[in-house]
Design an enzyme around this catalytic site. Structure first.
Site, PDB file in Angstrom:
ATOM      1  N   ASN A 133      39.848  51.118  39.939  1.00 11.68           N
ATOM      2  CA  ASN A 133      40.264  52.761  40.238  1.00 11.68           C
ATOM      3  C   ASN A 133      41.629  53.223  39.166  1.00 11.68           C
ATOM      4  O   ASN A 133      42.493  52.574  39.840  1.00 11.68           O
ATOM      5  CB  ASN A 133      40.790  53.005  41.459  1.00 11.68           C
ATOM      6  CG  ASN A 133      39.089  52.566  42.371  1.00 11.68           C
ATOM      7  OD1 ASN A 133      37.958  53.679  41.645  1.00 11.68           O
ATOM      8  ND2 ASN A 133      38.360  52.001  43.326  1.00 11.68           N
ATOM      9  N   CYS A 146      52.066  42.495  43.892  1.00 11.12           N
ATOM     10  CA  CYS A 146      53.617  41.263  43.825  1.00 11.12           C
ATOM     11  C   CYS A 146      53.784  40.774  44.781  1.00 11.12           C
ATOM     12  O   CYS A 146      53.868  39.218  44.385  1.00 11.12           O
ATOM     13  CB  CYS A 146      54.906  42.059  43.307  1.00 11.12           C
ATOM     14  SG  CYS A 146      54.303  43.580  41.748  1.00 11.12           S
ATOM     15  N   HIS A 200      48.851  48.813  41.580  1.00  8.88           N
ATOM     16  CA  HIS A 200      49.278  47.836  40.513  1.00  8.88           C
ATOM     17  C   HIS A 200      48.010  47.542  40.196  1.00  8.88           C
ATOM     18  O   HIS A 200      47.199  46.957  40.808  1.00  8.88           O
ATOM     19  CB  HIS A 200      49.755  46.528  41.735  1.00  8.88           C
ATOM     20  CG  HIS A 200      49.984  44.903  40.560  1.00  8.88           C
ATOM     21  ND1 HIS A 200      51.360  44.491  40.921  1.00  8.88           N
ATOM     22  CD2 HIS A 200      49.319  44.650  39.933  1.00  8.88           C
ATOM     23  CE1 HIS A 200      51.153  43.931  39.452  1.00  8.88           C
ATOM     24  NE2 HIS A 200      50.166  43.416  39.836  1.00  8.88           N
ATOM     25  N   CYS A 240      55.389  46.469  46.215  1.00 10.37           N
ATOM     26  CA  CYS A 240      54.144  46.044  46.077  1.00 10.37           C
ATOM     27  C   CYS A 240      53.342  44.799  46.201  1.00 10.37           C
ATOM     28  O   CYS A 240      53.834  43.962  46.548  1.00 10.37           O
ATOM     29  CB  CYS A 240      54.252  46.576  44.404  1.00 10.37           C
ATOM     30  SG  CYS A 240      52.259  45.883  43.844  1.00 10.37           S
ATOM     31  N   HIS A 265      44.813  46.811  39.194  1.00  7.65           N
ATOM     32  CA  HIS A 265      43.602  45.699  39.526  1.00  7.65           C
ATOM     33  C   HIS A 265      42.054  45.987  39.598  1.00  7.65           C
ATOM     34  O   HIS A 265      42.187  46.987  38.576  1.00  7.65           O
ATOM     35  CB  HIS A 265      44.161  45.631  40.689  1.00  7.65           C
ATOM     36  CG  HIS A 265      43.937  46.727  41.927  1.00  7.65           C
ATOM     37  ND1 HIS A 265      45.052  47.245  41.908  1.00  7.65           N
ATOM     38  CD2 HIS A 265      42.518  47.278  41.895  1.00  7.65           C
ATOM     39  CE1 HIS A 265      44.183  48.732  42.461  1.00  7.65           C
ATOM     40  NE2 HIS A 265      43.090  48.435  42.612  1.00  7.65           N
TER      41      HIS A 265
HETATM   42  P1  AMP Z   1      42.067  50.794  45.028  1.00  9.27           P
HETATM   43  O1  AMP Z   1      41.310  51.185  45.811  1.00  9.27           O
HETATM   44  O2  AMP Z   1      41.249  50.019  43.911  1.00  9.27           O
HETATM   45  O3  AMP Z   1      43.033  50.779  44.905  1.00  9.27           O
HETATM   46  O4  AMP Z   1      41.477  48.785  45.909  1.00  9.27           O
HETATM   47  C1  AMP Z   1      42.762  48.466  46.542  1.00  9.27           C
HETATM   48  C2  AMP Z   1      41.818  47.137  47.249  1.00  9.27           C
HETATM   49  O5  AMP Z   1      42.796  46.196  46.879  1.00  9.27           O
HETATM   50  C3  AMP Z   1      41.197  47.676  47.940  1.00  9.27           C
HETATM   51  O6  AMP Z   1      39.569  46.695  48.218  1.00  9.27           O
HETATM   52  C4  AMP Z   1      41.363  46.575  49.744  1.00  9.27           C
HETATM   53  O7  AMP Z   1      40.819  46.330  50.747  1.00  9.27           O
HETATM   54  C5  AMP Z   1      42.266  45.641  48.108  1.00  9.27           C
HETATM   55  N1  AMP Z   1      43.561  44.621  49.362  1.00  9.27           N
HETATM   56  C6  AMP Z   1      44.299  45.216  49.219  1.00  9.27           C
HETATM   57  N2  AMP Z   1      45.142  44.785  50.365  1.00  9.27           N
HETATM   58  C7  AMP Z   1      44.850  43.155  49.727  1.00  9.27           C
HETATM   59  C8  AMP Z   1      45.125  42.397  50.962  1.00  9.27           C
HETATM   60  N3  AMP Z   1      47.012  42.009  50.866  1.00  9.27           N
HETATM   61  N4  AMP Z   1      44.422  40.948  49.648  1.00  9.27           N
HETATM   62  C9  AMP Z   1      43.319  41.395  49.294  1.00  9.27           C
HETATM   63  N5  AMP Z   1      43.073  42.329  48.688  1.00  9.27           N
HETATM   64  C10 AMP Z   1      43.323  43.514  49.329  1.00  9.27           C
HETATM   65 ZN    ZN Z   2      53.093  45.046  41.454  1.00  7.83          ZN
END
Ligand code: AMP
Ligand code: ZN
Length: 114
Positions: free
Chosen positions: A87, A7, A98, A4, A100
């Protein structure tokens, strides 16, 4: 959870720009921001998404919202306003499994949700 991404951010196995952290919650700038302020807020407990919330772990929802309040204040957008987006699942475009919330702000977002 070994694979993840969030994580790994919690465990400092991946870098991030941390905005807020306490014993139960972490928040960091989204790597691909869509608004002037775009912060990801996560519980430190791995929960895949809203579908995986239970009576036992749902306290994280309050923690996330209280963190959002503090982050908005810290970043100077509490009064102007901000949007919290979650989402859940593939149709919603969830890419990181995870739980968020996206904290979006720093400009007028308009009345439309999507
Ligand atoms: P979701 O579509 O709601 O799952 O959004 C996941 C979000 O996590 C996206 O806006 C990505 O740009 C962001 N994301 C993915 N990997 C990272 C990372 N390593 N650091 C910061 N943001 C991330
Ligand atoms: Zn996680």
């Amino acid at each position: 959870m070994e694979d993840c991404v969030f994580c790994k951010i919690i465990n400092r196995q991946l870098p991030s720009k941390i905005v807020y952290e306490d014993e139960k919650v972490m928040a960091f700038y989204d790597i691909n921001p869509v608004t002037p302020v775009h912060v990801i807020i996560i519980p430190k407990l791995h929960i895949a998404n809203v579908n995986e919330l239970t009576e036992d772990n749902s306290y994280v929802m309050a923690d996330i919202h209280l963190a959002a309040q503090k982050i908005a204040d810290k970043l100077g957008i509490a009064k102007e306003g901000y949007r919290l987006i979650n989402n859940c699942g593939e149709d919603a475009g969830q890419t990181v499994f995870h739980l968020h919330y996206h904290l979006l702000g720093g400009r007028r977002l308009g009345a439309k949700i999507i």
